[in-house]
Design a protein around this motif. Structure first.
Motif, PDB file in Angstrom:
ATOM      1  N   MET A 163       0.863  -1.088   0.044  1.00 13.81           N
ATOM      2  CA  MET A 163      -0.194   0.020  -0.059  1.00 13.81           C
ATOM      3  C   MET A 163       0.868   1.103   0.099  1.00 13.81           C
ATOM      4  N   ASN A 164       0.922   2.210  -0.946  1.00  9.90           N
ATOM      5  CA  ASN A 164       1.297   3.419  -0.707  1.00  9.90           C
ATOM      6  C   ASN A 164       0.620   4.299   0.366  1.00  9.90           C
ATOM      7  N   VAL A 165       1.640   4.494   1.216  1.00 10.16           N
ATOM      8  CA  VAL A 165       1.399   5.066   2.711  1.00 10.16           C
ATOM      9  C   VAL A 165       0.644   6.398   2.571  1.00 10.16           C
ATOM     10  N   VAL A 166       1.170   7.324   1.400  1.00  3.93           N
ATOM     11  CA  VAL A 166       0.900   8.734   1.264  1.00  3.93           C
ATOM     12  C   VAL A 166      -0.785   8.654   0.411  1.00  3.93           C
ATOM     13  N   THR A 167      -0.728   7.819  -0.763  1.00  3.73           N
ATOM     14  CA  THR A 167      -1.821   8.164  -1.544  1.00  3.73           C
ATOM     15  C   THR A 167      -3.044   7.078  -1.018  1.00  3.73           C
ATOM     16  N   GLY A 168      -2.629   5.935  -0.377  1.00  4.80           N
ATOM     17  CA  GLY A 168      -3.664   4.969   0.253  1.00  4.80           C
ATOM     18  C   GLY A 168      -3.738   3.813  -1.044  1.00  4.80           C
ATOM     19  N   ALA A 169      -3.053   3.946  -2.095  1.00  4.29           N
ATOM     20  CA  ALA A 169      -3.372   3.063  -3.534  1.00  4.29           C
ATOM     21  C   ALA A 169      -2.538   1.792  -3.206  1.00  4.29           C
ATOM     22  N   SER A 170      -3.349   0.667  -3.744  1.00  2.00           N
ATOM     23  CA  SER A 170      -3.043  -0.795  -3.420  1.00  2.00           C
ATOM     24  C   SER A 170      -2.070  -1.012  -4.726  1.00  2.00           C
ATOM     25  N   LEU A 171      -1.019  -1.880  -4.267  1.00  6.99           N
ATOM     26  CA  LEU A 171      -0.171  -2.411  -5.259  1.00  6.99           C
ATOM     27  C   LEU A 171      -0.503  -3.861  -5.196  1.00  6.99           C
ATOM     28  N   ASP A 172      -1.082  -4.467  -6.317  1.00  4.76           N
ATOM     29  CA  ASP A 172      -1.427  -5.968  -6.280  1.00  4.76           C
ATOM     30  C   ASP A 172      -0.128  -6.798  -6.652  1.00  4.76           C
ATOM     31  N   HIS A 173       0.691  -6.082  -7.324  1.00  2.55           N
ATOM     32  CA  HIS A 173       2.055  -6.818  -7.530  1.00  2.55           C
ATOM     33  C   HIS A 173       3.307  -5.949  -7.280  1.00  2.55           C
ATOM     34  N   ILE A 174       4.271  -6.289  -6.555  1.00  2.00           N
ATOM     35  CA  ILE A 174       5.289  -5.722  -6.161  1.00  2.00           C
ATOM     36  C   ILE A 174       6.727  -5.987  -6.867  1.00  2.00           C
ATOM     37  N   GLN A 175       6.508  -6.758  -7.846  1.00  2.00           N
ATOM     38  CA  GLN A 175       7.638  -7.479  -8.543  1.00  2.00           C
ATOM     39  C   GLN A 175       8.382  -6.189  -9.405  1.00  2.00           C
ATOM     40  N   GLU A 176       7.343  -5.401  -9.939  1.00  2.00           N
ATOM     41  CA  GLU A 176       7.824  -4.246 -10.612  1.00  2.00           C
ATOM     42  C   GLU A 176       6.976  -3.097 -10.065  1.00  2.00           C
ATOM     43  N   ILE A 177       7.917  -1.943  -9.885  1.00  2.00           N
ATOM     44  CA  ILE A 177       7.185  -0.834  -9.233  1.00  2.00           C
ATOM     45  C   ILE A 177       7.458   0.403  -9.796  1.00  2.00           C
ATOM     46  N   ASP A 178       6.430   1.161 -10.251  1.00  2.00           N
ATOM     47  CA  ASP A 178       6.498   2.373 -11.057  1.00  2.00           C
ATOM     48  C   ASP A 178       6.817   3.477  -9.844  1.00  2.00           C
ATOM     49  N   VAL A 179       7.943   4.281 -10.197  1.00  2.82           N
ATOM     50  CA  VAL A 179       8.478   5.283  -9.177  1.00  2.82           C
ATOM     51  C   VAL A 179       8.632   6.558 -10.057  1.00  2.82           C
ATOM     52  N   PRO A 180       7.706   7.523  -9.736  1.00  2.00           N
ATOM     53  CA  PRO A 180       7.929   8.789 -10.226  1.00  2.00           C
ATOM     54  C   PRO A 180       9.430   9.408 -10.081  1.00  2.00           C
ATOM     55  N   ALA A 181       9.654  10.427 -11.167  1.00  3.04           N
ATOM     56  CA  ALA A 181      11.018  11.067 -10.946  1.00  3.04           C
ATOM     57  C   ALA A 181      11.164  11.897  -9.935  1.00  3.04           C
ATOM     58  N   VAL A 182      12.309  12.239  -9.150  1.00  3.59           N
ATOM     59  CA  VAL A 182      12.630  12.777  -7.873  1.00  3.59           C
ATOM     60  C   VAL A 182      11.497  12.677  -7.108  1.00  3.59           C
ATOM     61  N   SER A 183      11.358  11.501  -6.399  1.00  2.00           N
ATOM     62  CA  SER A 183      10.467  11.408  -5.425  1.00  2.00           C
ATOM     63  C   SER A 183      10.974  10.066  -4.567  1.00  2.00           C
ATOM     64  N   THR A 184      10.264  10.169  -3.430  1.00  2.00           N
ATOM     65  CA  THR A 184      10.491   9.114  -2.325  1.00  2.00           C
ATOM     66  C   THR A 184       9.306   8.455  -2.176  1.00  2.00           C
ATOM     67  N   GLN A 185       8.962   7.165  -2.309  1.00  2.00           N
ATOM     68  CA  GLN A 185       7.794   6.243  -2.242  1.00  2.00           C
ATOM     69  C   GLN A 185       7.791   5.559  -1.003  1.00  2.00           C
ATOM     70  N   VAL A 186       6.833   5.527  -0.383  1.00  2.00           N
ATOM     71  CA  VAL A 186       6.654   4.894   1.067  1.00  2.00           C
ATOM     72  C   VAL A 186       5.537   3.783   0.719  1.00  2.00           C
ATOM     73  N   PHE A 187       6.001   2.471   1.229  1.00  2.00           N
ATOM     74  CA  PHE A 187       5.172   1.578   0.811  1.00  2.00           C
ATOM     75  C   PHE A 187       5.067   0.754   2.028  1.00  2.00           C
ATOM     76  N   GLU A 188       3.920   0.339   2.362  1.00  2.00           N
ATOM     77  CA  GLU A 188       3.573  -0.900   3.650  1.00  2.00           C
ATOM     78  C   GLU A 188       3.297  -2.248   2.975  1.00  2.00           C
ATOM     79  N   LEU A 189       4.351  -3.163   3.102  1.00  2.00           N
ATOM     80  CA  LEU A 189       4.125  -4.177   2.453  1.00  2.00           C
ATOM     81  C   LEU A 189       3.080  -5.078   3.385  1.00  2.00           C
ATOM     82  N   LYS A 190       2.370  -5.919   2.164  1.00  2.00           N
ATOM     83  CA  LYS A 190       1.422  -6.810   2.567  1.00  2.00           C
ATOM     84  C   LYS A 190       1.598  -8.186   2.501  1.00  2.00           C
TER      85      LYS A 190
END
Length: 611
Positions: A584-611
């Motif tokens: 789960m993206n901690v900031v947006t609340g969006a779910s990632l059903d697959h985490i083998q490939e993760i889209d990461v925007p330019a110049v950003s730090t993404q925080v994910f809670e793993l499920k």
């Protein structure tokens, strides 16, 4: 007639008390771990008098007459079975009438001994009281004080912010997710100019009346504690202000460090750890004055040591302070700081404190911390530091170009050296403060870099600290310092905008506020980001990945310093991901059903809670 008699009685009392202008500490307590306390008496030619006491369980060990006849230092021993009450101190002088001065011994508040301290579960918010909010305009100027300036258009004058102003905005701080307040020094600074910042105290037991005095401080701390917010007091061991009464009329010549001509410190912390350092260089570093209006206290003098240490114990016991920030730590005598740490720990085993170590290099910074892990030859007892090495590393990560030792690699390398600390989680991490250029300006007002830095601050190891206004995009460079100490918009009744409210903030400011709020409150409610272990991977191609994990939860943090979006192949990070398949993206609340490939925007730090 009764009024006249009562007035005469009060005048007679004041007349007798006037023979002792001051007694410090203002009071003490029964049942302290250390049964001894050293009282300072100050009054005209008071050393001509002898002092006696007749109170069960209280014994005079020694009366010290010093160079200046206006002082007596009295060593008392308070038995463990002594009762709270008023101790009568009897002052005698041959050929003159005795007079009595009462001294209160209070019962200890048991809750003070159970204080939890400030640790990695906290989120510290740093406030310069004069510049945050004016809750009581009646104390903007105090008659008789040396600095009568009051002009919000001048960065050097007082602006009128006070403790009531902070009380008025505790809802705002609570909403933001703050769990601890660090205020720049609140003690009286009765200096003739530039007294607003607080770092040249002229009193040791009194909060500046322009902030509201001791009662306002007590009220603020009580209100904070009701909300689960802790109080960090900013202490200055190294120097007093020139207008402190013990400096204007010194007990003895070596109360402060004396030089044939004015000698300022050389600001070179290296002399502490340099095995080849010249003694002359170390003397100037430790004993030179920080500035002309900040005389360097002689921490070899036993009376100075007692005076400083007892005042700090007094504030904990009297007000319920939760933690200390120790100013200009590297300029102190480290043997004294070790003694000080032992004294504090003995009374309050859970008390926490961290030192300002504005130094250069990881070993230099670690040198000042406790446990003698890197052959310092001294255990300072200092639990943690203001982590300037992490500060410079995050700036390099966001502004530098990726390379073998550059860009985000600087962050990796900094934390790879955490073996030098007994507990690196006690270090305070930050993006800016009252002495540094504001973070938004440092990253070129790039909002993506700003958010990336905030995400790092609230997910990395240690105790995060935010400077007031960073959450609403306040900006400027510290040239001079006053430019980064501007008023918080809305803190004064006549302010045209009020950025304490969502309606007073711009769309971008609300986005920034809500971003900090979301991450801070997530952090507050998830212990994995407090004391969870950290696992980091060597950065590749401008991308730095680390994990925080414990037995209950795993959080994955991806910092992309590149100017383009990436698709991160997570296979390399399986050690951190473990058995997790979703996130789960901690900031947006969006779910990632697959985490083998993760889209990461330019110049950003993404925080994910793993499920």
């Amino acid at each position: 007639m009764r009024i006249i008699i009562a007035t005469i009685f009060i005048c007679l009392q004041l007349s007798s008390y006037a023979q002792v202008d001051r007694i410090e500490p203002l009071n003490w307590w029964v049942g302290m771990n250390n049964p001894n306390v050293q009282l300072l008496f100050y009054g005209n030619n008071i050393s001509n008098k002898s002092v006696s006491v007749d109170y069960p369980g209280v014994e005079i060990l020694e009366q010290h007459r010093v160079e200046n006849p206006n002082y007596i230092f009295l060593d008392l021993k308070i038995a463990s079975d002594a009762k709270p009450g008023k101790v009568s101190l009897v002052f005698k002088e041959q050929g003159k009438k005795d007079f009595v001065r009462p001294y209160e011994l209070k019962a200890r508040d048991e809750s003070k001994r159970k204080l939890q301290g400030v640790d990695a579960s906290d989120f510290i918010y740093l406030i310069m009281p004069d510049r945050f909010a004016n809750g009581d305009p009646s104390n903007d100027r105090i008659k008789g004080m040396a600095d009568q300036t009051f002009d919000r258009d001048s960065m050097y004058y007082r602006h009128g912010g006070d403790l009531q102003g902070i009380i008025n905005h505790l809802d705002y701080l609570e909403e933001l997710g703050v769990t601890a307040l660090w205020l720049n020094p609140v003690l009286t600074n009765d200096q003739p100019k530039t007294s607003y910042h607080g770092y040249a105290n002229t009193e040791s037991y009194f909060v500046d009346p322009r902030f509201g005095g001791n009662e306002a401080y007590r009220k603020l701390i009580d209100e904070c504690h009701k909300r689960g917010i802790k109080m960090v007091q900013d202490l200055v061991h190294n120097h007093f202000g020139t207008e402190h009464y013990t400096v204007k009329d010194m007990p003895m010549k070596d109360w402060v460090h004396q030089w044939d001509s004015f000698t300022k410190t050389n600001y070179r912390e290296q002399v502490h750890m340099d095995p080849y350092a010249a003694k002359a260089d170390k003397d100037i570093m430790v004993n030179g004055w920080f500035d002309r209006h900040m005389p360097d206290m002689n921490q070899h003098n036993p009376f100075v040591k007692n005076y400083i240490t007892q005042s700090h114990i007094w504030w904990i016991e009297e007000m319920g302070i939760d933690g200390f920030r120790l100013d200009t730590y590297a300029y102190n005598d480290l043997d004294f700081m070790a003694e000080w740490g032992k004294a504090i720990d003995a009374e309050y085993p859970k008390m926490t404190y961290f030192g300002e170590t504005w130094v250069h290099g990881i070993p230099n910074q670690a040198y000042f911390t406790k446990a003698d892990k890197i052959n310092q030859g001294i255990d300072t007892k200092l639990q943690g530091v203001t982590d300037f090495q992490a500060y410079w590393a995050i700036n390099e990560a966001l502004n530098g170009k990726f390379g073998w030792m550059d860009g985000v690699v600087r962050l990796y390398n900094t934390f790879a050296s955490d073996f030098m600390y007994e507990d690196p989680y006690r270090n305070v991490v930050f993006l800016d403060n009252h002495d540094l250029s504001r973070f938004l300006s440092v990253v070129g007002e790039d909002f993506k870099k700003y958010k990336s830095g905030i995400a790092w601050l609230l997910t990395t190891r240690g105790i995060p600290q935010l400077y007031y206004g960073t959450e609403i995009l306040m900006k400027n460079f510290a040239s001079p310092d006053g430019l980064v100490r501007e008023d918080f918009p809305g803190g004064w009744p006549k302010d045209k905008v009020n950025k304490f409210t969502a309606t007073g903030r711009s769309e971008r400011e609300n986005e920034a506020f809500n971003y900090v709020k979301t991450l801070a409150n997530y952090r507050k409610n998830n212990p994995v980001l407090h004391h969870g272990k950290m696992l980091q991977f060597i950065p590749e191609d401008g991308v730095y990945v680390y994990f925080r994990y414990d037995n209950q939860k795993r959080v994955m943090v991806v910092m992309n310093s590149k100017q383009e979006n990436i698709k991160l192949n997570a296979k390399r990070f399986q050690e951190g991901i473990g058995s997790s398949t979703k996130a789960m993206n901690v900031v947006t609340g969006a779910s990632l059903d697959h985490i083998q490939e993760i889209d990461v925007p330019a110049v950003s730090t993404q925080v994910f809670e793993l499920k």
